[in-house]
Write a protein that holds these residues in place. Structure first.
Motif: not given
Length: 285
Positions: A43-70
Motif C-alpha cells: 500500500s502506498t497510502k499514508i498511514p492514518a494512525k501510528r502506534a509505538v510499542v515500547v519494551f522497558g524494564s519493570d525491575h530496578g538495579l539496571c541503571g538508566g535502562y528505561n531512561e535511555r530508551l525513553a
C-alpha cells in the motif's frame, strides 16, 4: 544479584534464537508468496494512525535502562515535528511508563513484562491483540507500527532502537523479489492468496513482537549484570584505597612514636648533670 541476572538472561537468549528460526520460516513463506504472485503489492497510502510499542524494564538495579530508551523515543518523535501523526504508545513495564511520562509521552496501555521465558508468548499475543484493535479502529486506512526496544550490538554493548513493523518494509520485500527460488520444486499453495498473506503478516507481527520482548529481557539482565560488576569493582577499588590509607596512617603513627621516643631521649640527655673532672695537680696541705 549478579549470579541471578546471568542465570535469568540465558532462557531469554534461547527464546530470541528460537524465534529467529521461526521468523526465517515466515520470510520463506513471503518468498513463496512473492514467487507465485510475481510481486507483493504494498500500500502506498499514508498511514492514518501510528502506534509505538515500547519494551522497558519493570525491575530496578539496571541503571538508566528505561531512561535511555525513553530519551531515544522522545528524539525520534520530536524529529517528525508538531504536524506528525500523534503516536499511540503501548508500553511494557510500569517503570518504563513513568520514564515516558516524565518526558511528556503519554501511554495508552501498559502491560507487565514476562516473568519468565514462558511468558514472552503471552505478552506477544496481548500486544498483537492491542495492535489489531488499533488497526480495526482505523478502518480501511493503513496504520504504522514501530517497535522501541534495547538491542544487543557488537562487543557486548547495547543501544536503544526504533524499528518499523508495519507497513511491511519495502526493502525486505524487494530483497525477497530479487532472490531466486532455489529448489527442484516450485512453491505452491491452495488457500486464497489474501488469506495466506494475512496469515504471513500475522506471523511476522507475532515473531517480531516476540523477538523484541526477548531481546529487551536479555539486555535488561545484561545491564543489571554489568551494573553489579561495576559495583563490585568499585567496592574492590574502594577497599584497596582504604587498605592503602590504613597502611599510610599506621606508618605515620609509627613514625610519630619513634620521633617522640628520640626527642624524649635527647631531652633527658641534655638535663643529666656532667660529672666533675679530676684535677691533675696535687692538693696543698
Amino acid at each position: 544479584m549478579k549470579t541471578l541476572s546471568a542465570i535469568n538472561a540465558l532462557p531469554y537468549e534461547h527464546a530470541a534464537q528460537a524465534i529467529e528460526v521461526y521468523h526465517r520460516t515466515i520470510l520463506e513463506g513471503f518468498r513463496a508468496f512473492v514467487h507465485h504472485n510475481s510481486a507483493l503489492l504494498l500500500s502506498t497510502k499514508i498511514p492514518a494512525k501510528r502506534a509505538v510499542v515500547v519494551f522497558g524494564s519493570d525491575h530496578g538495579l539496571c541503571g538508566g535502562y528505561n531512561e535511555r530508551l525513553a530519551d531515544e523515543l522522545f528524539k525520534q518523535l520530536e524529529r517528525h515535528g508538531p504536524d506528525a501523526i500523534p503516536a499511540r504508545v503501548l508500553c511494557v513495564g510500569t517503570r518504563m511508563k513513568y520514564a515516558l511520562v516524565a518526558r511528556g509521552i503519554l501511554t495508552e496501555q501498559t502491560s507487565l513484562p514476562p516473568a519468565s521465558a514462558d511468558g514472552i508468548g503471552r505478552l506477544a499475543g496481548i500486544l498483537a491483540t492491542q495492535i489489531e484493535d488499533i488497526t480495526r479502529q482505523s478502518g480501511p486506512d493503513p496504520i504504522a507500527v514501530d517497535l522501541a526496544f534495547t538491542e544487543r550490538t557488537a562487543g557486548s554493548a547495547q543501544e536503544p532502537v526504533l524499528r518499523r513493523l508495519l507497513p511491511l518494509d519495502s526493502k525486505m520485500i524487494a530483497d525477497l523479489v530479487d532472490q531466486p527460488w532455489v529448489s527442484r520444486s516450485l512453491p505452491c499453495f491452495t488457500m486464497p492468496a489474501s488469506d495466506l498473506l494475512a496469515e504471513l503478516v500475522i506471523g511476522h507481527l507475532f515473531s517480531s513482537l516476540f523477538r523484541a520482548s526477548a531481546e529487551a529481557m536479555v539486555t535488561e539482565n545484561a545491564a543489571r549484570l554489568a551494573l553489579m560488576q561495576q559495583a563490585e569493582q568499585s567496592i574492590d577499588d574502594r577497599l584497596e584505597e582504604l587498605k592503602a590509607e590504613t597502611r599510610s596512617v599506621r606508618q605515620s603513627e609509627i613514625t610519630t612514636e619513634l620521633l617522640d621516643i628520640i626527642a624524649g631521649f635527647e631531652a633527658l640527655s641534655k638535663r643529666r648533670p656532667r660529672p666533675a673532672m679530676a684535677s691533675n695537680y696535687p692538693t696543698q696541705r
